[in-house]
Structure formats: C-alpha cells, structure tokens
Scaffold this motif. Structure first.
Motif, mmCIF file in Angstrom:
data_model
loop_
_atom_site.group_PDB
_atom_site.id
_atom_site.type_symbol
_atom_site.label_atom_id
_atom_site.label_comp_id
_atom_site.label_asym_id
_atom_site.label_seq_id
_atom_site.Cartn_x
_atom_site.Cartn_y
_atom_site.Cartn_z
ATOM 1 N N SER A 129 6.290 -2.719 -5.624
ATOM 2 C CA SER A 129 5.032 -2.526 -4.898
ATOM 3 C C SER A 129 3.873 -3.322 -5.498
ATOM 4 C CB SER A 129 4.661 -1.039 -4.868
ATOM 5 O OG SER A 129 4.272 -0.598 -6.157
ATOM 6 N N ASN A 130 4.008 -3.769 -6.748
ATOM 7 C CA ASN A 130 2.911 -4.473 -7.433
ATOM 8 C C ASN A 130 1.618 -3.660 -7.470
ATOM 9 O OD1 ASN A 130 4.486 -6.663 -8.027
ATOM 10 N ND2 ASN A 130 3.621 -8.030 -6.483
ATOM 11 N N ARG A 131 1.733 -2.325 -7.439
ATOM 12 C CA ARG A 131 0.535 -1.491 -7.382
ATOM 13 C C ARG A 131 -0.018 -1.098 -8.741
ATOM 14 N NH1 ARG A 131 1.692 3.320 -3.483
ATOM 15 N NH2 ARG A 131 -0.326 4.012 -4.212
ATOM 16 N N GLY A 132 0.678 -1.417 -9.793
ATOM 17 C CA GLY A 132 0.137 -1.147 -11.121
ATOM 18 C C GLY A 132 0.346 0.276 -11.595
ATOM 19 N N ALA A 175 0.833 -1.202 0.000
ATOM 20 C CA ALA A 175 0.000 0.000 0.000
ATOM 21 C C ALA A 175 0.866 1.249 0.000
ATOM 22 C CB ALA A 175 -0.918 0.000 1.208
ATOM 23 N N ARG A 176 2.005 1.183 0.699
ATOM 24 C CA ARG A 176 2.926 2.330 0.743
ATOM 25 C C ARG A 176 4.359 1.841 0.638
ATOM 26 N NH1 ARG A 176 0.598 7.030 4.768
ATOM 27 N NH2 ARG A 176 -1.419 7.164 3.745
ATOM 28 N N GLY A 177 5.234 2.715 0.173
ATOM 29 C CA GLY A 177 6.659 2.381 0.107
ATOM 30 C C GLY A 177 6.963 1.495 -1.077
ATOM 31 N N GLY A 178 8.243 1.241 -1.303
ATOM 32 C CA GLY A 178 8.682 0.362 -2.367
ATOM 33 C C GLY A 178 9.469 -0.778 -1.757
#
Lengths: 254, 254, 254, 254
Positions: free
Chosen positions: B157-160, A240-243
């Motif tokens: 992060s796999n956040r897209g 959700a946050r950070g890398g």
C-alpha cells in the motif's frame, strides 16, 4: 550530470545547511565533517564580538558563510546588519531574519519583503526566512530573493513539518529553491521535506541537543540525501484502501 | 564496537531487508549493490520453478536467503513449505507468512504462532510476519522466534507507519529485534521506523515501483542508516507549544 | 451565564457561520433551520444582481448578513465593495477577502490589514480572512478587527486542519475571537477546531456537496456544539505511552 | 425510518456506550441524563460487592447493563464470570474482556474467540473487546459475536484513533456493528470514528476525568450524533492539492 544546489550562481553539493543558534566549535566541526555542510549560518554579532574565541577563525576553508540578521525588528535594521556584515568581509550571502517577539520568533513577512528588495538591489544573495504564504513567496521572488526559507514549525521546537501543506504549495508554485528552516527535529522529517521537493534543509537545535553531536550530524546528512534521491527518482502510488500482493506469484497452494 | 543486527546467531551490518514480491533481477542487483541488503526474501515456489532463469543463480555470494512461506493458509502448510525449502538447500532461515485472503494479505497471528513453535523446535531461524499485537509478540517470543515482523500497513500500500502506536509498544516491551514489514512506501518512513527503535526494515514495492530502482534502493539504505544513527544517539526534546531561540545571543538590537 | 459569541457588540448563540460560495436556497434554509446559523456570508455581487431570484429576499429575519469582498484584489477594491454593501442596506458587518489568484484563493495578508484599518475606522465590524500568521493577526487586531478568520486549508479542499499548529498559536496569543474558515470538510474537524479554542467555524463546501444538505448542516451544528462544550469543560490528560486501567477495581481474579 | 443500533435483537437509539472504569454515581447519572446512554458497562465484581452503595440500585430503569469480564485472564475465567453475571440477574449481554497484563490491558484475541464461541452458544449477546485484526474479527463473527469492539488506543490513554487504519478495514469488511472502544479522548475523535462508519463509541476516562462530567457527557453525545449524521449523508470529496472557489460567482472585479 550531477545534482547541485545553486544559490546566487554558486554551486553546492550538500543540501544540509547548519542553522545558527546553539553554537559551539564541536557543532560546527561536526556539521562540516560528519554532516557535509557547505553553508553555515552565523548571527552576525557573534562574528563581531571581542570574545577570546572568534568563531570566524574556526570556519573551515571552502565553507560559505551565511550571516543572518537575527535581532533585527525592521527592514531598516536588517539592511544595516547586512551591510555591516559585508563590510566586515563576510561576503554577499545574507539570511534575512526579522522578528518582533522573543516567544515564537516568527518572521515578519512584510518587513522581510522590504529588506529583500533593498538588499537584492545592492547585489546581495538574499535568503529570506518566512512564515509560509504563497503570496509572500511571490513577492519575495519579485523582490529578488535567491531562495525562500519557510519555517516548518516554531524555531527550536523539534516538531517537524507542522506547516507541511503550505510548504508543499510553495514547492509546487514557486520557481525558486525552497529551503525548509526551523522546527525540523529528526532526520526522518528532513528526509520527508526533501521527498516533497524541498531544495535543502536547515537544522541546528536537533543536532546541537542530540546525545552525540557528530553522529546526529551524520544522520541528518544521510536522511537529506535519502529524501533527495527519492524525490529525483519519483515515488510509487499510495493505496488509500486495500493491499496489493507484491508477489506476482502469490496465490494459495493447491 | 560495531552496531550489528543479530538474527539466529548470524551478524549483519545492513538493516535493510529486501522483501519478496515484485521481483526481477535488476531489483535484486540494486538491493544488494545500491541498497546494501545482506538478506533477501524469496517466495519458495520461485526457487522451485522450471523457469529458464532460476532466481537462485542470481543471488550474490554472501547474501543470506530468507525463504518465506507465502501461499500457506495454515501452520501445517507453512511448516511443509519451510521443510521443503531447507531440503532444497535454502538454509535455516524462514519467514513465516500465513494468510487467509488475497485482498489485504493480513497474517493469521494464531497459525503463525503454531508454525513458529514447530519450526523453531526443528532448528529453523524463524522470522514471523504478524499483525502487531503485544500478546501475540510475547507468544512468538515464547515459541522461539528470532525476531518479530509486524506490518506497518497493508502490504503493497505504500501507506507508511499506519500501525505506529502498536509497533512502538512492541519495541518498548519485547526483547527481540522488531523488523518493520509491509506498507513502508518512502525512505522517510523507513527512517522514522528506525528512529523509533526498529531493528530493521523490509521493503519491496516502494523500490520496485520507483522511477529508478537502483537510486531508490540507495535512498532506502541512506534513510535506514540515518534513522539508526539518530536512534542510537538519542533525540532532543519536542516542544508542544512555543518556540525556543536556538541562539543564546538572540535578543533585539539596542 | 450563557455562552455567547460577541462580534461588534452583537451577541450570537450559534458558533456555526455559513460561508459564501456554493449557494442555493436549500443550503441557506438548511444552514438556518438545521444548522442554527445566525450569520450568513454573502458575496456582495450576488445581492446586487438582477436575477429573478434575489437572494436577499430569502434571508430569514433575525439572521445577520456578513457580506464579503470576494473578487477584490487590493485593499482599495475591498473598501469600495464594503462601502457599496453598506449603502445597499446590508449593514455594518463585512468579511474582508482579498485574493490575487484563482487557484488556491489565498488571502493577501498585507492588503487585508490595510483594508481592515480603513473599514474599522469607518465603523464597520470587520472580520478579515487571513493566512494564519501571528504577526499579521496582531496587526489586524491593532487595525481594529472584530475577529480574525484564519484558513484551515485551501478553500473548498475539505482537507481539514492543515494549518492547525499556527491556528493554535493564534488562539493562545490573540485576544480576539478566532473564527476558523476554509478547508473544514467534516463535522469532526469543526469539532476539533472548537476543542482547540476557536470561537466559531465557517463552512460551506462541506455542506453544499454532502449527500443530504439539511442533515449535514445539522451534523455541523452538533459537532461545533460538542467541541465548544468540551473546550469549556476542559479535557483530560493524554498518555504518550502505556495505558491506564480505567477501573479502580481492575486486577486479576484470585 | 429511524436509525437504530441493533444488538442481540434489541434496538437502541443512542450510539454512546458508557464504558466501565472510573465509576461514580455522578458519572452514571451524567452518562444517562446528559449523554443519553442506554447501555452501561459494569465490571461484574462491582455489582457483587457488599459496599454500602450497591451500584445496581443506581442504574436507571430502561438502561441495558453490559457486564464485562474484566479481571479474566483466560476464556475459562471469562465464561465463569459471564455465567455468574447472568445468574445474578444482570441479563444476557456480556462484554468479553480477557487480558494478560496490567500495563496496557490489551485484549487476548485468541482467548476472546474461545470465550465468545462458548457464550454465544449459551444464548449470551456477546460483545468482545479486541485488538483490531481482520482475521480475528472474522473468527469472532463465526463464533457468534453480536458486534466487535476494537480498541482505538491503549485504554485510558485518551490518544484517539491510533489504530484507525485497521478499524477502517473492519468497518469495510465485517458485517457486524463495529463499536470503537478504549482510547477515545475527545468528542472530535468519537465524531471521526462515527464518520468512518463505526456503529457506536464507548468512552469512560475522557468523561470521568473532564473538568465538568455532565457537560463532557453531553459533548460526547453531540459529537457521536454529528458523526453518525455525516456518515449517513455521505461526505464530499477531498482535494489533495489546490483549492476550489466555493462561489460560482467568484472571479475578479472588472
């Protein structure tokens, strides 16, 4: 063991289903040859017409017809269409579509449950089109549906997974194949539906209106296969946050 | 005419690039065999180690190495790493990565421009990793970059496609291949990047952390091909409101 | 002319309705004093308990009680609760809530239509909680509902406007107040629902679980008023691509 | 203790800043009277014109002018404009805007850092407009900026928080007020920016192009206050899946 979609005891390798609608012979050919479709939806009246080109003549061998009850406004009308379809030799599969209006073409969930119950008791393999709703999906299952087909967005809108939250609930809670129908406009959206755990995706408008119909059929095939593979193998966590340094050797030079 | 990705005069059929990071030999094998990768990113220090297993021995023939400058904090350090890489026989390709911190690992755009200019003038094929920014992309083009590699979201992060809006601007305005790097967590996201017009997608964590690495590599390959096909053929219009009967025969029974 | 919410012939200035649920006296006090709520939902059994603190004693004068039928699994049970509520002096307003399970607490649309029809015919001001569905909303209108209350997301989830697409359809097509219920987790989400044209927003969990209950009640009040004002005045166009110098004098220095 | 925005040692109660751009006297009046703005951005050349209506005459007492350097293409030009502004009596505040093109009007981050450093050393209260980038924000802080002003989306686009992910990183990591600038199109978007922890929101086009300018100014004021209150009090958890009975008494009837 091979991954198969099972509907009414019949096995399918493909998880792309050609929806009915913007039909022409090129689209059907592309869906089967480039898209790998093994199921093709058909508005029954089309099969029934006196047109010089009878569309049934162009359905390739080995493809399963999925007649729909498009045009029905009540359970009674849908049942009548389905029986007629079977009598005409279109087989036992039927997609129940019951709609009250022509603006959004949203399914009438309650009439759909009634028609599903009658048709399932008569031995049909019933695939009902529905507005996503957990209680209705449970009723459809009790009524004997072989799968449920929630809409992703208004039909023909190409808007993608607008009803994503409720479709995820159906996938999580209902022990039937969930086939995402209506509104899917791009291969990435079909892919995402499969990653969520959908059993198959139905599309028509997105392909029929593409610049190159066979190429878009091929693109949907690939997108759906990609999403299925990803779902089966399981995806990694999302931050959700950070890398997170992907390289265990990362660190600054000294 | 076949659709090719051209970088530094070299042609590639695959638009999936294996990023560096969570490396093991299985991942490299899967990326090449199941993912079809023709370019593999490599943190230079790994090639340089005295480890019993030298990773370079495992890079298949015909695969292009893309050494990166990971660990560099300044243009000067990045240039030094790149020269060393070439001297070691790793070829002319280099991915410029210059980072200041270890939490998000965001690229330092300004130092990246400097390093790109120096390395391009020395004959390197320079692929700079960047925070998406139209002015910086223009500067990288002027500096001689062979492509630009904007991040989609924080690395790992796999956040897209969190930076989707700015990546679309780069695709629309910059006359270089735009390679989407970092943050892509699912095949559907890789597919969407390609539908937007990206030239290629780089991934590592999403595949390395999947339940089944070869299957996820295959899924990314399919998703990227699906998106590329859809982009090339052109997608249909999206309806903001309302639906559209896909069947020209739709209408109620009489 | 002042902007009013009209329900069952009664006028309200506030468009924030306190949902039932995580109740305590501080929350009710905050909802009325800081949130400006003029309608407070109440699970009937609470009013009916022998607890030392009878919650009805704490409902301020001038506030309209909206008893709900929470706990009902069928139309029959909901009707029974509503009649009991009126007999106890809780007035003519009733929120119909009919649920089959305790995991998601999704409303049973079909039983809700039945209960609405019976209660409306008995003179109740009926506000039915529903899964958003255009056909069901039309049936509720025909059944005599005073408004319809579609859920935004599963109750208590704070996930916001997950069902946004279908709620927009209800707002566009149904000539009744649309009150967004369940799932609203932040003032910005309440604000967005109002910008879309919702008539009111119901919330409870988002406020009850905030760090400071009176401040969050005040925040919802402001967010709802902001969204209502924006809806009434009409919002500007959105650019899909590109920017637009807001300053007519913008241009480079000469 | 009252919640205040502090910029350059000066305290402000309002967190709505009127951006420059689509100016007319009604907009300024509405921003101050209905929107509560205490800071008004102004393109310097406007103050400098020989127009019959000098806009400076219409700035209410007690309002802080924030001249911008719009039109500057380089740090040098921006510095020149800022000095001229101070010499004209517009005060110490300056918004650094350095842009290279007229299509998207994206800020040039690197020139912005240079101008910020020079102007801060000359005693200006510098508020730089930037493309969101953590490294650049750190450089702006080192250069002496009083706040940083990342863009949410291309200016004038009304597209909202397109750069949300990177703005959240700035809020989490940078110990300066983060003022969200450009692209905010609705009160709900301004509210969401504040809920994320932004210190203030700048808007112009969204208000200037609304159907009723004073009402939209009032709506932004309310939305910004709602978001600030929600941020300060702390929001509840979000459920990724499932629901949660908000009523501790919920349970089925026996």
């Amino acid at each position: 063991m091979e991954d198969k979609l099972v509907l009414g005891g019949k096995e399918f390798k493909s998880r792309f289903i050609l929806g009915s609608g913007k039909y022409n012979l090129n689209l059907i050919k592309a869906a089967v040859e480039q898209g790998g479709a093994e199921i093709i939806t058909l508005a029954l009246r089309r099969a029934n017409t006196q047109e010089s080109e009878n569309i049934l003549d162009y359905i390739p061998k080995g493809v399963t017809l999925l007649p729909n009850t498009s045009g029905a406004r009540t359970a009674e009308e849908a049942v009548r269409i389905a029986r007629l379809s079977r009598a005409m030799g279109c087989g036992d599969f039927v997609k129940v579509e019951i709609m009250r209006d022509t603006k959004y073409l949203f399914p009438d969930n309650q009439e759909t449950i009634k028609a599903t119950e009658i048709l399932a008791s008569e031995g049909f393999v019933v695939l009902p089109y529905m507005n996503p709703d957990l209680n209705v999906a449970r009723d459809l299952q009790s009524a004997g549906a072989a799968a449920v087909m929630p809409l992703a967005a208004p039909i023909g809108s190409n808007r993608g997974l607008a009803m994503k939250a409720m479709i995820q609930v159906l996938i999580d809670e209902i022990d039937l194949p969930i086939i995402v129908d209506a509104g899917i406009g791009k291969p990435s959206q079909a892919c995402e539906a499969m990653e969520m755990g959908a059993a198959a995706v139905m599309a028509n408008t997105a392909i029929a209106t593409a610049g190159d119909v066979p190429e878009m059929a091929a693109a949907f095939k690939l997108g759906i296969e990609a999403g299925r593979k990803a779902y089966l193998t399981g995806m990694g966590r999302v931050l959700a946050r950070g890398g997170s340094a992907s390289d265990p050797l990362t660190g600054f030079l000294r």
